[in-house]
Write an enzyme that holds these catalytic residues in place. Structure first.
Site, PDB file in Angstrom:
ATOM      1  N   LYS A 198      36.770  13.909  47.634  1.00 39.61           N
ATOM      2  CA  LYS A 198      37.264  13.188  48.805  1.00 39.61           C
ATOM      3  C   LYS A 198      38.708  13.607  49.046  1.00 39.61           C
ATOM      4  O   LYS A 198      39.585  13.380  48.208  1.00 39.61           O
ATOM      5  CB  LYS A 198      37.166  11.676  48.564  1.00 39.61           C
ATOM      6  CG  LYS A 198      37.780  10.881  49.716  1.00 39.61           C
ATOM      7  CD  LYS A 198      37.502   9.405  49.624  1.00 39.61           C
ATOM      8  CE  LYS A 198      38.235   8.667  50.733  1.00 39.61           C
ATOM      9  NZ  LYS A 198      37.993   7.223  50.699  1.00 39.61           N
ATOM     10  N   ARG A 220      47.853   8.520  50.874  1.00 39.24           N
ATOM     11  CA  ARG A 220      46.902   8.467  49.767  1.00 39.24           C
ATOM     12  C   ARG A 220      46.925   9.756  48.938  1.00 39.24           C
ATOM     13  O   ARG A 220      45.984  10.051  48.202  1.00 39.24           O
ATOM     14  CB  ARG A 220      45.490   8.240  50.312  1.00 39.24           C
ATOM     15  CG  ARG A 220      45.303   6.974  51.131  1.00 39.24           C
ATOM     16  CD  ARG A 220      43.872   6.466  50.993  1.00 39.24           C
ATOM     17  NE  ARG A 220      43.395   5.630  52.084  1.00 39.24           N
ATOM     18  CZ  ARG A 220      43.813   4.393  52.341  1.00 39.24           C
ATOM     19  NH1 ARG A 220      44.774   3.854  51.617  1.00 39.24           N
ATOM     20  NH2 ARG A 220      43.283   3.716  53.347  1.00 39.24           N
ATOM     21  N   LYS A 251      33.675  14.905  51.297  1.00 40.67           N
ATOM     22  CA  LYS A 251      34.177  14.155  52.448  1.00 40.67           C
ATOM     23  C   LYS A 251      35.583  14.597  52.779  1.00 40.67           C
ATOM     24  O   LYS A 251      36.382  14.676  51.862  1.00 40.67           O
ATOM     25  CB  LYS A 251      34.162  12.665  52.079  1.00 40.67           C
ATOM     26  CG  LYS A 251      34.749  11.758  53.127  1.00 40.67           C
ATOM     27  CD  LYS A 251      34.835  10.348  52.609  1.00 40.67           C
ATOM     28  CE  LYS A 251      35.591   9.542  53.669  1.00 40.67           C
ATOM     29  NZ  LYS A 251      36.207   8.380  53.161  1.00 40.67           N
ATOM     30  N   SER A 277      34.842   9.510  60.473  1.00 42.64           N
ATOM     31  CA  SER A 277      35.189   8.896  61.754  1.00 42.64           C
ATOM     32  C   SER A 277      35.876   9.851  62.730  1.00 42.64           C
ATOM     33  O   SER A 277      35.517   9.913  63.903  1.00 42.64           O
ATOM     34  CB  SER A 277      36.076   7.671  61.505  1.00 42.64           C
ATOM     35  OG  SER A 277      37.231   8.028  60.773  1.00 42.64           O
TER      36      SER A 277
HETATM   37  C1  PBG Z   1      37.752   3.681  51.797  1.00 39.41           C
HETATM   38  C2  PBG Z   1      37.062   4.630  52.708  1.00 39.41           C
HETATM   39  C3  PBG Z   1      37.613   5.393  53.754  1.00 39.41           C
HETATM   40  C4  PBG Z   1      36.562   6.069  54.349  1.00 39.41           C
HETATM   41  C5  PBG Z   1      35.409   5.728  53.648  1.00 39.41           C
HETATM   42  N1  PBG Z   1      35.743   4.849  52.630  1.00 39.41           N
HETATM   43  C6  PBG Z   1      38.999   5.455  54.268  1.00 39.41           C
HETATM   44  C7  PBG Z   1      40.042   6.129  53.517  1.00 39.41           C
HETATM   45  O1  PBG Z   1      39.857   6.612  52.402  1.00 39.41           O
HETATM   46  O2  PBG Z   1      41.160   6.109  54.034  1.00 39.41           O
HETATM   47  C8  PBG Z   1      36.690   6.981  55.527  1.00 39.41           C
HETATM   48  C9  PBG Z   1      35.483   7.087  56.371  1.00 39.41           C
HETATM   49  C10 PBG Z   1      35.690   7.674  57.730  1.00 39.41           C
HETATM   50  O3  PBG Z   1      36.780   8.136  58.115  1.00 39.41           O
HETATM   51  O4  PBG Z   1      34.701   7.676  58.456  1.00 39.41           O
HETATM   52  N2  PBG Z   1      38.505   4.306  50.812  1.00 39.41           N
HETATM   53 ZN    ZN Z   2      40.024   3.039  49.795  1.00 36.93          ZN
END
Ligand code: PBG
Ligand code: ZN
Length: 325
Positions: A198, A220, A251, A277
Site C-alpha cells: 500500500k 502517511r 494499492k 478513489s
Molecule cells: C484506510 C484506507 C484508505 C483507503 C482504504 N483504506 C485511506 C488511506 O490510507 O489514506 C483508500 C481507499 C481509496 O482511496 O479508495 N487506511
Molecule cells: Zn488508515
C-alpha cells in the site's frame, strides 16, 4: 524495389469477433468484484460523496436496499468502511462492539447472510487526528501500541459476523498480531486480506473526503510505502504471507500494475488490486465532461487489472461494471 510480404500476420486472428474471442486471453467476471461501502452513523442517510459521483455514504437502516441492488447485479462481496459519529485520539469507535461497522455487519448478515463481508481494519477513520495509529507526543505514529488496537478491531468485526478482515494501516507486524488475536478468540477460519503493498499515494484524496480521514498534520509516509519502490513491495508481501495473510493486496491499482504483476509472479497467493478513489474520480470527471467513453474506459481498466495478474478487484464502479460485463 519489392516490399517484403509479412509472414506472421497477427491480423488473421482479429478478423471478426468470433476469432477474437477464441484467442482472448483475459476475462472479467462479476465474481471478481468487491464493492466498497461507506457506512455512516445515523439514520435515513444516503448522501453522495461530492468528489465521487455515484458513490454514497449510507446509514445502517438504508443498507438493505443497497444490498438488494448488489445481489440483483450478482455482486457477492463488499468491503466496509466506517464513518463514526465521534472520533477520538485512540480511535475507540473502531473497536467498539457497537461501532458503526459492527452495526452494519449485523444488519447485512440479518438481511443477506450469504453476502461476503470484508472489513477494512484501520484506525484513521476513527481517530480525530486522522492517522492510522496511535500518535505519540512528538507526533510520530507508534507501531507496537497500535497493533493491539488493530487486533481488537479485527476481533470485534469477526464477532459481529465479518467473513474476512483487511488491515490497511501498514503498521509492521499487524498481520501476525491480528492472526494471533483472531485465533485466540476462536476465529481460526476467518481469513486476512492484507493491504500489503500500500503506497503513500495522492490517489486516496477522494476517499479521505468520503471518510473525513485526512491526517490533520503531516502525512502517511512513515508507514505507507514510497511510490518509487517495487522491490520493497515484494518484501512487504513476503512478510505478510509469513505472518499469515491469506490474500495480498496492491494499492492503488492503475499506476501500480507493474507491482501487481511482480507480486503475482513471485508468490502463489491470491492477489487483490484496489482501484482507489482517485482513479474513480478521474474517470468520472472526464466522463461527466464528455471527454472519454466511461464504459469503455472503466472496462479497459478492469481488464488491465486482470491481465496484470489480479484475481479480484475492489472497485467503486462495481455496479456499473456488473451491468456492462
Ligand atoms: C484506510 C484506507 C484508505 C483507503 C482504504 N483504506 C485511506 C488511506 O490510507 O489514506 C483508500 C481507499 C481509496 O482511496 O479508495 N487506511
Ligand atoms: Zn488508515
Amino acid at each position: 524495389m519489392s516490399i517484403p510480404v509479412p509472414t506472421y500476420r497477427p491480423r488473421r486472428l482479429r478478423k471478426n469477433a468470433t476469432i477474437r474471442n477464441l484467442v482472448k486471453e483475459t476475462y472479467l467476471s462479476v465474481d471478481d468484484l468487491i464493492y466498497p461501502l461507506f457506512i455512516i452513523e445515523g439514520t435515513g442517510i444516503r448522501e453522495e460523496i461530492s468528489s465521487m459521483p455515484g458513490v454514497f455514504r449510507v446509514s445502517p437502516d438504508k443498507l438493505s436496499a443497497e444490498i438488494d441492488e448488489l445481489k440483483e447485479l450478482g455482486i457477492n462481496s463488499v468491503i466496509l468502511f466506517g464513518i463514526p459519529a465521534v472520533k477520538d485520539s485512540v480511535g475507540s469507535a473502531g473497536y467498539d462492539d457497537d461501532g458503526i461497522v459492527q452495526q452494519a455487519i449485523r444488519v447485512i448478515k440479518a438481511h443477506t447472510p450469504d453476502l461476503y463481508v470484508i472489513t477494512d481494519v484501520c484506525l484513521c477513520e476513527y481517530t480525530d487526528h486522522g492517522h492510522c495509529g496511535i500518535v505519540l507526543a512528538d507526533g510520530t505514529v507508534d507501531n507496537d501500541s497500535t497493533l493491539e488496537l488493530l487486533a481488537r478491531e479485527a476481533v470485534s468485526h469477526a464477532k459481529a459476523g465479518a467473513d474476512m478482515v483487511a488491515p490497511s494501516d501498514m503498521m509492521d507486524g499487524r498481520v501476525a498480531a491480528i492472526r494471533y488475536a483472531l485465533d485466540e478468540a476462536g476465529f481460526q477460519t476467518i481469513p486476512i486480506m492484507a493491504y500489503s503493498a500500500k503506497y503513500s499515494s495522492a490517489y486516496y484524496g477522494p476517499f479521505r473526503d468520503a471518510a473525513d480521514s485526512a491526517p490533520s498534520f503531516g502525512d502517511r509516509k512513515t508507514y505507507q510505502m514510497d511510490i518509487a519502490n517495487s522491490e520493497e513491495a515484494l518484501r512487504e508481501v513476503a512478510t505478510d504471507i509469513d505472518e499469515g495473510a491469506d490474500i495480498v493486496m496492491v494499492k492503488p491499482g492503475l499506476a501500480y500494475l507493474d507491482v501487481v504483476r511482480r507480486v503475482k509472479d513471485n508468490f502463489s497467493y491470491p492477489v487483490c488490486v484496489y482501484n482507489v478513489s482517485g482513479e474513480y474520480s478521474m474517470v468520472k470527471a472526464a466522463a461527466l465532461a464528455g471527454w472519454v467513453d466511461e464504459e469503455r474506459l472503466m472496462m479497459e481498466t478492469m481488464i488491465a487489472f486482470k491481465r496484470a495478474g489480479a484475481d479480484m478487484i475492489i472497485t467503486y464502479p462495481a455496479k456499473d461494471v456488473a451491468r456492462w460485463i
